[in-house]
Design a protein around this motif. Structure first.
Motif, mmCIF file in Angstrom:
data_model
loop_
_atom_site.group_PDB
_atom_site.id
_atom_site.type_symbol
_atom_site.label_atom_id
_atom_site.label_comp_id
_atom_site.label_asym_id
_atom_site.label_seq_id
_atom_site.Cartn_x
_atom_site.Cartn_y
_atom_site.Cartn_z
ATOM 1 N N GLY A 137 50.466 88.808 13.374
ATOM 2 C CA GLY A 137 49.076 89.230 13.280
ATOM 3 C C GLY A 137 48.906 90.728 13.421
ATOM 4 N N LYS A 138 49.904 91.370 14.002
ATOM 5 C CA LYS A 138 49.867 92.823 14.184
ATOM 6 C C LYS A 138 50.647 93.523 13.079
ATOM 7 N N LYS A 163 55.398 85.664 17.262
ATOM 8 C CA LYS A 163 54.437 85.768 18.367
ATOM 9 C C LYS A 163 55.152 86.143 19.656
ATOM 10 N N ASP A 192 48.138 80.034 13.959
ATOM 11 C CA ASP A 192 47.361 81.073 14.638
ATOM 12 C C ASP A 192 46.644 81.860 13.541
ATOM 13 N N TYR A 193 45.344 81.632 13.401
ATOM 14 C CA TYR A 193 44.605 82.180 12.267
ATOM 15 C C TYR A 193 44.387 83.686 12.344
ATOM 16 N N THR A 194 44.776 84.298 13.463
ATOM 17 C CA THR A 194 44.697 85.761 13.515
ATOM 18 C C THR A 194 45.745 86.400 12.608
ATOM 19 N N GLY A 195 46.800 85.642 12.308
ATOM 20 C CA GLY A 195 47.844 86.184 11.449
ATOM 21 C C GLY A 195 48.266 85.253 10.331
ATOM 22 N N ASP A 237 39.050 82.771 2.937
ATOM 23 C CA ASP A 237 39.786 82.071 3.986
ATOM 24 C C ASP A 237 38.984 80.861 4.467
ATOM 25 N N LYS A 252 46.779 83.312 7.164
ATOM 26 C CA LYS A 252 45.631 83.188 6.271
ATOM 27 C C LYS A 252 45.827 81.996 5.336
ATOM 28 N N ASP A 266 51.992 88.926 8.653
ATOM 29 C CA ASP A 266 51.043 87.851 8.353
ATOM 30 C C ASP A 266 51.720 86.802 7.482
#
Length: 240
Positions: A134-135, A128, A164-167, A84, A169, A138
């Motif tokens: 992210g949960k 979101k 939003d890089y939490t979800g 990543d 990639k 993705d």
């Protein structure tokens, strides 16, 4: 309720339990003819038939809707491990348990990649708002031009679309390996003699079990039947 009549052969009360009063005809000699009431299935037969037909119609519509909502299984999503934007290894199998939108692109793409990435950002925002991104969902964007798409270039590109890089990639691997990987996902990605890339502009929908369920043609393709952000969002929700 009862009817009282006087005359030969007539009792004081004529009553049919449970069926209500029956029509009575009095003969000239004073006797009474009792006309039997029609059975309930004769009296209400048409209404019952209409109700049954309505139930059949509702059942048929529900079955049609379920068939329309059901996505086929296209096969297992090929596993891979790429890096990543932070240089960390991310494998496709490590994201099992989440619905994924997989998109092969490159940051210097002059036409379809930017609007498709923008559409994915709209899908991100919808998810979101639901608390799912992210949960449980993705987005996986894989560059087919890893030489020019350095981690820094990928971050600049992602920031442009408020990723939003939490979800979301953004991944890069070996160029030849990525072209082969794209073909395994049912997509074409080729590089011509001038170093320009051509690729199929499709988004692969992968379910929580790591199975490919659809190849979505985004609206940026310009086709009348192409999917909007709302369409992609609804497709994801079906697999939640």
């Amino acid at each position: 309720m009862s009817q009282e009549f006087e005359g030969p052969g007539v009792s004081g009360n004529q009553e049919r339990p449970g069926a209500g009063p029956a029509p009575l005809n009095v003969n000239l000699d004073g006797t009474v003819q009792v006309k039997p009431a029609k059975p309930w299935y004769v009296r209400y037969g048409f209404s019952l038939a209409l109700f049954a037909l309505l139930l059949v119609l509702i059942a048929w519509l529900l079955i049609r809707q379920q068939q329309a909502d059901k996505l086929p299984v296209l096969g297992a999503a090929p596993d891979f491990t790429y890096q990543d934007i932070d240089g960390k290894d991310v494998s496709m199998s490590s994201l099992d348990g989440k619905v994924r939108l997989v998109y092969f692109f490159f940051t210097n793409c002059p036409d379809v990649c930017p609007p498709t990435t923008f559409m994915l950002s709209q899908v991100q925002d919808k998810l979101k708002a639901d608390g799912e991104f992210g949960k449980n969902v993705d987005i996986v964007s894989v560059t087919i031009d890893p030489v020019r798409d350095t981690p820094e270039a990928l971050r600049v590109f992602g920031d442009k679309y408020h990723a939003d890089y939490t979800g979301w990639k953004f991944l890069r691997g070996d160029e030849a390996e990525t072209a082969d990987l794209a073909s395994k996902y049912g997509l074409l990605a080729v590089k011509d003699a001038d170093g320009f890339f051509s690729h199929a502009n499709l988004i692969v929908l992968v379910d929580k079990k790591g199975r490919m369920r659809d190849r979505i043609l985004p609206a940026s393709s310009g086709q009348p039947s192409a999917a909007t952000a709302d369409d992609v969002y609804e497709a994801v929700k079906k697999l939640m």
